[in-house]
Design a protein around this motif. Structure first.
Motif, PDB file in Angstrom:
ATOM      1  N   PHE A  33       3.249  17.464 -11.799  1.00 21.39           N
ATOM      2  CA  PHE A  33       3.414  16.230 -11.044  1.00 21.39           C
ATOM      3  C   PHE A  33       4.374  15.310 -11.774  1.00 21.39           C
ATOM      4  O   PHE A  33       4.703  15.524 -12.950  1.00 21.39           O
ATOM      5  N   SER A  34       4.824  14.278 -11.074  1.00 20.06           N
ATOM      6  CA  SER A  34       5.638  13.213 -11.655  1.00 20.06           C
ATOM      7  C   SER A  34       4.986  11.874 -11.356  1.00 20.06           C
ATOM      8  O   SER A  34       4.306  11.725 -10.332  1.00 20.06           O
ATOM      9  N   ILE A  35       5.188  10.913 -12.241  1.00 22.25           N
ATOM     10  CA  ILE A  35       4.583   9.589 -12.068  1.00 22.25           C
ATOM     11  C   ILE A  35       5.654   8.594 -11.640  1.00 22.25           C
ATOM     12  O   ILE A  35       6.808   8.649 -12.092  1.00 22.25           O
ATOM     13  N   ILE A  36       5.275   7.673 -10.772  1.00 21.91           N
ATOM     14  CA  ILE A  36       6.147   6.602 -10.277  1.00 21.91           C
ATOM     15  C   ILE A  36       5.473   5.274 -10.622  1.00 21.91           C
ATOM     16  O   ILE A  36       4.375   4.994 -10.141  1.00 21.91           O
ATOM     17  N   ILE A  37       6.127   4.493 -11.463  1.00 20.37           N
ATOM     18  CA  ILE A  37       5.518   3.289 -12.014  1.00 20.37           C
ATOM     19  C   ILE A  37       6.373   2.073 -11.681  1.00 20.37           C
ATOM     20  O   ILE A  37       7.606   2.125 -11.740  1.00 20.37           O
ATOM     21  N   ASP A  38       5.709   0.985 -11.356  1.00 14.43           N
ATOM     22  CA  ASP A  38       6.390  -0.293 -11.144  1.00 14.43           C
ATOM     23  C   ASP A  38       5.363  -1.411 -11.282  1.00 14.43           C
ATOM     24  O   ASP A  38       4.157  -1.158 -11.335  1.00 14.43           O
ATOM     25  N   SER A  39       5.839  -2.647 -11.340  1.00 13.47           N
ATOM     26  CA  SER A  39       4.943  -3.801 -11.437  1.00 13.47           C
ATOM     27  C   SER A  39       5.474  -4.948 -10.584  1.00 13.47           C
ATOM     28  O   SER A  39       6.684  -5.018 -10.309  1.00 13.47           O
ATOM     29  N   THR A  40       4.569  -5.808 -10.200  1.00 16.75           N
ATOM     30  CA  THR A  40       4.932  -6.956  -9.374  1.00 16.75           C
ATOM     31  C   THR A  40       3.972  -8.109  -9.640  1.00 16.75           C
ATOM     32  O   THR A  40       2.854  -7.890 -10.125  1.00 16.75           O
ATOM     33  N   ILE A  41       4.408  -9.307  -9.322  1.00 19.64           N
ATOM     34  CA  ILE A  41       3.577 -10.499  -9.468  1.00 19.64           C
ATOM     35  C   ILE A  41       2.949 -10.811  -8.116  1.00 19.64           C
ATOM     36  O   ILE A  41       3.655 -10.970  -7.118  1.00 19.64           O
ATOM     37  N   ASP A  42       1.646 -10.892  -8.080  1.00 17.44           N
ATOM     38  CA  ASP A  42       0.968 -11.179  -6.817  1.00 17.44           C
ATOM     39  C   ASP A  42       0.895 -12.687  -6.573  1.00 17.44           C
ATOM     40  O   ASP A  42       1.426 -13.488  -7.352  1.00 17.44           O
ATOM     41  N   VAL A  43       0.194 -13.002  -5.510  1.00 21.02           N
ATOM     42  CA  VAL A  43       0.146 -14.401  -5.111  1.00 21.02           C
ATOM     43  C   VAL A  43      -0.613 -15.257  -6.114  1.00 21.02           C
ATOM     44  O   VAL A  43      -0.389 -16.474  -6.223  1.00 21.02           O
ATOM     45  N   SER A  44      -1.485 -14.695  -6.873  1.00 19.90           N
ATOM     46  CA  SER A  44      -2.231 -15.434  -7.897  1.00 19.90           C
ATOM     47  C   SER A  44      -1.525 -15.389  -9.247  1.00 19.90           C
ATOM     48  O   SER A  44      -2.126 -15.728 -10.261  1.00 19.90           O
ATOM     49  N   ARG A  45      -0.307 -14.938  -9.249  1.00 20.99           N
ATOM     50  CA  ARG A  45       0.527 -14.891 -10.441  1.00 20.99           C
ATOM     51  C   ARG A  45       0.038 -13.874 -11.476  1.00 20.99           C
ATOM     52  O   ARG A  45       0.341 -14.006 -12.667  1.00 20.99           O
ATOM     53  N   ASP A  46      -0.670 -12.902 -11.022  1.00 20.42           N
ATOM     54  CA  ASP A  46      -1.088 -11.819 -11.900  1.00 20.42           C
ATOM     55  C   ASP A  46      -0.087 -10.671 -11.800  1.00 20.42           C
ATOM     56  O   ASP A  46       0.404 -10.340 -10.710  1.00 20.42           O
ATOM     57  N   ASP A  47       0.194 -10.086 -12.923  1.00 18.83           N
ATOM     58  CA  ASP A  47       1.130  -8.954 -12.958  1.00 18.83           C
ATOM     59  C   ASP A  47       0.366  -7.682 -12.614  1.00 18.83           C
ATOM     60  O   ASP A  47      -0.539  -7.267 -13.357  1.00 18.83           O
ATOM     61  N   GLN A  48       0.729  -7.049 -11.502  1.00 16.73           N
ATOM     62  CA  GLN A  48       0.026  -5.863 -11.015  1.00 16.73           C
ATOM     63  C   GLN A  48       0.826  -4.601 -11.341  1.00 16.73           C
ATOM     64  O   GLN A  48       2.018  -4.503 -11.053  1.00 16.73           O
ATOM     65  N   PHE A  49       0.158  -3.681 -11.956  1.00 11.70           N
ATOM     66  CA  PHE A  49       0.725  -2.370 -12.305  1.00 11.70           C
ATOM     67  C   PHE A  49       0.455  -1.403 -11.160  1.00 11.70           C
ATOM     68  O   PHE A  49      -0.689  -1.222 -10.734  1.00 11.70           O
ATOM     69  N   SER A  50       1.506  -0.777 -10.651  1.00 13.14           N
ATOM     70  CA  SER A  50       1.377   0.158  -9.532  1.00 13.14           C
ATOM     71  C   SER A  50       1.691   1.576 -10.016  1.00 13.14           C
ATOM     72  O   SER A  50       2.723   1.804 -10.667  1.00 13.14           O
ATOM     73  N   LEU A  51       0.801   2.505  -9.681  1.00 10.90           N
ATOM     74  CA  LEU A  51       0.973   3.905 -10.071  1.00 10.90           C
ATOM     75  C   LEU A  51       0.931   4.791  -8.834  1.00 10.90           C
ATOM     76  O   LEU A  51      -0.019   4.742  -8.056  1.00 10.90           O
ATOM     77  N   SER A  52       1.973   5.576  -8.656  1.00  9.77           N
ATOM     78  CA  SER A  52       2.031   6.573  -7.585  1.00  9.77           C
ATOM     79  C   SER A  52       2.342   7.926  -8.199  1.00  9.77           C
ATOM     80  O   SER A  52       2.781   8.018  -9.361  1.00  9.77           O
ATOM     81  N   ILE A  53       2.160   8.966  -7.423  1.00  3.33           N
ATOM     82  CA  ILE A  53       2.327  10.328  -7.950  1.00  3.33           C
ATOM     83  C   ILE A  53       3.079  11.167  -6.932  1.00  3.33           C
ATOM     84  O   ILE A  53       2.977  10.947  -5.713  1.00  3.33           O
ATOM     85  N   ARG A  54       3.861  12.082  -7.439  1.00  2.00           N
ATOM     86  CA  ARG A  54       4.668  12.964  -6.595  1.00  2.00           C
ATOM     87  C   ARG A  54       4.426  14.405  -7.036  1.00  2.00           C
ATOM     88  O   ARG A  54       4.428  14.713  -8.234  1.00  2.00           O
ATOM     89  N   PHE A  55       4.252  15.309  -6.057  1.00  2.00           N
ATOM     90  CA  PHE A  55       4.015  16.722  -6.352  1.00  2.00           C
ATOM     91  C   PHE A  55       4.411  17.558  -5.155  1.00  2.00           C
ATOM     92  O   PHE A  55       4.727  17.018  -4.082  1.00  2.00           O
ATOM     93  N   VAL A  56       4.409  18.832  -5.348  1.00  2.00           N
ATOM     94  CA  VAL A  56       4.713  19.790  -4.275  1.00  2.00           C
ATOM     95  C   VAL A  56       3.452  20.593  -3.998  1.00  2.00           C
ATOM     96  O   VAL A  56       2.880  21.203  -4.904  1.00  2.00           O
ATOM     97  N   ASP A  57       3.002  20.579  -2.741  1.00  2.00           N
ATOM     98  CA  ASP A  57       1.748  21.255  -2.408  1.00  2.00           C
ATOM     99  C   ASP A  57       1.960  22.755  -2.271  1.00  2.00           C
ATOM    100  O   ASP A  57       3.064  23.280  -2.481  1.00  2.00           O
ATOM    101  N   GLN A  58       0.904  23.458  -1.917  1.00  2.00           N
ATOM    102  CA  GLN A  58       0.964  24.922  -1.839  1.00  2.00           C
ATOM    103  C   GLN A  58       1.888  25.418  -0.742  1.00  2.00           C
ATOM    104  O   GLN A  58       2.380  26.540  -0.797  1.00  2.00           O
ATOM    105  N   GLY A  59       2.131  24.569   0.257  1.00  2.00           N
ATOM    106  CA  GLY A  59       3.044  24.962   1.324  1.00  2.00           C
ATOM    107  C   GLY A  59       4.497  24.671   1.015  1.00  2.00           C
ATOM    108  O   GLY A  59       5.354  24.882   1.869  1.00  2.00           O
TER     109      GLY A  59
END
Length: 470
Positions: free
Chosen positions: A19-45
């Motif tokens: 798999f591969s990881i996709i990472i980014d961050s953003t500031i939400d409405v309450s001014r908190d820094d949010q860490f975002s984690l997504s994943i990428r892979f190739v399935d059996q098909g």
């Protein structure tokens, strides 16, 4: 419901392995820094998949903060970091910094993880004389475990292992001398390269749905790959890999210079002897090429009878015999030879007439068949779907024989594996009939599950009554 969704995604990720990881961050409405984690892979098909996994609050904006949160997430989802093959994020220095950014920390952590994985010593395998897969597993086990083996042998040789007999120390010293020799590393790389090619063929031949001609093509491709190793270029590639491999356990990186033998010359004979100047050239000619030639000859001898049968049936392969050819260019001499070999099953004169007629009809219908995408190179299935069996009885008989011939004994070997599961040390006195019946139910469980159980019940009811009348 969200947890169930994550479990389904993570299950597919673990099946996909990498798999591969996709990472980014953003500031939400309450001014908190949010860490975002997504994943990428190739399935059996073979379909590329990308899924979101989580948000996490970042305590700071440094690379260390990102890295700590990433490790926390991977641990929570039980994902093996050593299987991560890619990382994606924006171009900010905190993320993609080459020296102090998240990229460098992930790369360093990846190297540590890889080192830890490579440090795992595989169990050395007992060599089997019948299965190519066991040869490959045995060589791979030595290849991946050799640094640890050398380290252990050095400890034993130096007497650092307590309660070790002197005989064991002497044996360890002898083994160590052989292993650190450059020939050992060269042969290990060479045989691993050869067995990788043979392993592909071995796995393919275990497929029960392949036919003779397809299997023969795979065998010829394997022969070609091995023959291509008989060059100076490939020899030097194997040598370079062996030199790099020796760096892992301080092995020798050159072939030993053999002692030159003095040749006795009689009076009047020339003393000039044409000798091989280079040590590498001597080893390549006298050892490397000899091993490849011997191995190729053994393979060809092993498949010699198989190849002779395939040559008889090549006339039935449309791509090699009659597809796209006019009727006057189609040869029937190989068909006569095949019909003579199976003269008990077919009539030669009628077979030749059927073959010529079938070739003409096949060439007319092949374009339509391909457009409908119902042609899968199974000629017997083609004849059945087009109701041609009754029109071409002799030709269809040959095709039935062609698809009936087995390619390998893998099915029998699989039954041996099931035998070990059924007949254990606790069931060593099981009767032969019971053993055979249990094996049938176990191996052919798909057939057993589809049977009509009412017939089984009726048969059991008609058996000898055990009730006694008093």
């Amino acid at each position: 419901m969200a947890q169930e969704t994550l479990q389904l995604i993570l299950k597919e990720v673990k099946i996909a392995k990498y798999f591969s990881i996709i990472i980014d961050s953003t500031i939400d409405v309450s001014r908190d820094d949010q860490f975002s984690l997504s994943i990428r892979f190739v399935d059996q098909g073979g379909i590329i998949r990308e899924h979101f996994l989580c948000f996490e609050e970042l305590p700071g904006a440094s690379a260390d903060n990102f890295f700590d949160v990433l490790k926390k997430c991977l641990k929570k989802f039980d994902l093996d970091f050593s299987m991560c093959r890619g990382q994606s994020y924006d171009g900010a220095s905190t993320m993609s910094g080459r020296y102090s950014g998240l990229q460098s920390k992930i790369a360093y952590f990846g190297r540590r993880t890889k080192k830890k994985v490579e440090g795992i010593v595989l169990t050395l395998k007992k060599l089997s004389e019948t299965r190519w897969a066991s040869h490959k597993r045995a060589v791979d086990a030595v290849y991946f475990s050799l640094p640890a083996i050398v380290k252990t042998l050095k400890k034993i040789s130096k007497g650092e292992v307590p309660n070790t007999k002197q005989k064991t120390v002497s044996e360890a010293q002898g083994l160590l001398l052989h292993i650190i020799n450059f020939k050992f590393s060269f042969f290990l790389i060479m045989w691993r390269t050869i067995l990788d090619k043979v392993y592909i063929l071995s796995n393919y031949l275990q497929n029960s749905s392949i036919n003779l001609l397809t299997a023969h093509s795979m065998i010829q491709a394997c022969f070609t790959d091995i023959d291509s190793m008989r060059t100076i270029g490939v020899f030097m590639e194997v040598k370079e890999k062996a030199i790099v491999f020796c760096n892992g356990f301080d092995g020798r990186k050159q072939f030993d210079e053999p002692r030159c033998k003095k040749i006795k010359t009689n009076f009047g004979e020339s003393t000039e002897v044409q000798s091989i100047s280079s040590v590498d050239e001597r080893f390549r000619i006298n050892t490397y090429f000899v091993i490849l030639d011997a191995f190729t000859n053994v393979l060809k001898y092993r498949f010699e009878d198989f190849s002779s049968i395939v040559r008889k049936f090549e006339i039935l392969d449309p791509k090699k015999s009659f597809e796209g050819r006019p009727s006057n260019e189609i040869l029937v001499e190989p068909l006569i030879e095949l019909s003579t070999f199976y003269q008990v099953d077919v009539e030669q004169e009628n077979l030749i007439l059927e073959y010529k007629s079938f070739c003409s009809i096949y060439n007319q219908l092949i374009a339509e068949i391909k457009n409908k995408k119902v042609f899968d190179n199974n000629m017997l299935k083609f004849m059945i779907e087009n109701d041609m069996i009754s029109s071409y009885p002799n030709l269809s008989t040959l095709y039935k024989i062609y698809y009936t011939l087995s390619i390998s004994s893998a099915t029998a070997e699989r039954s041996f594996s099931r035998l070990k599961l059924i007949k254990t040390c606790l069931r060593s006195t099981i009767a032969e009939d019971r053993l055979s019946n249990l094996a049938v139910l176990s191996i052919e469980r798909n057939v057993a599950e589809d049977m009509d159980y009412n017939n089984v019940i009726e048969t059991f009811a008609k058996m000898k009554k055990r009730r006694k009348t008093f």
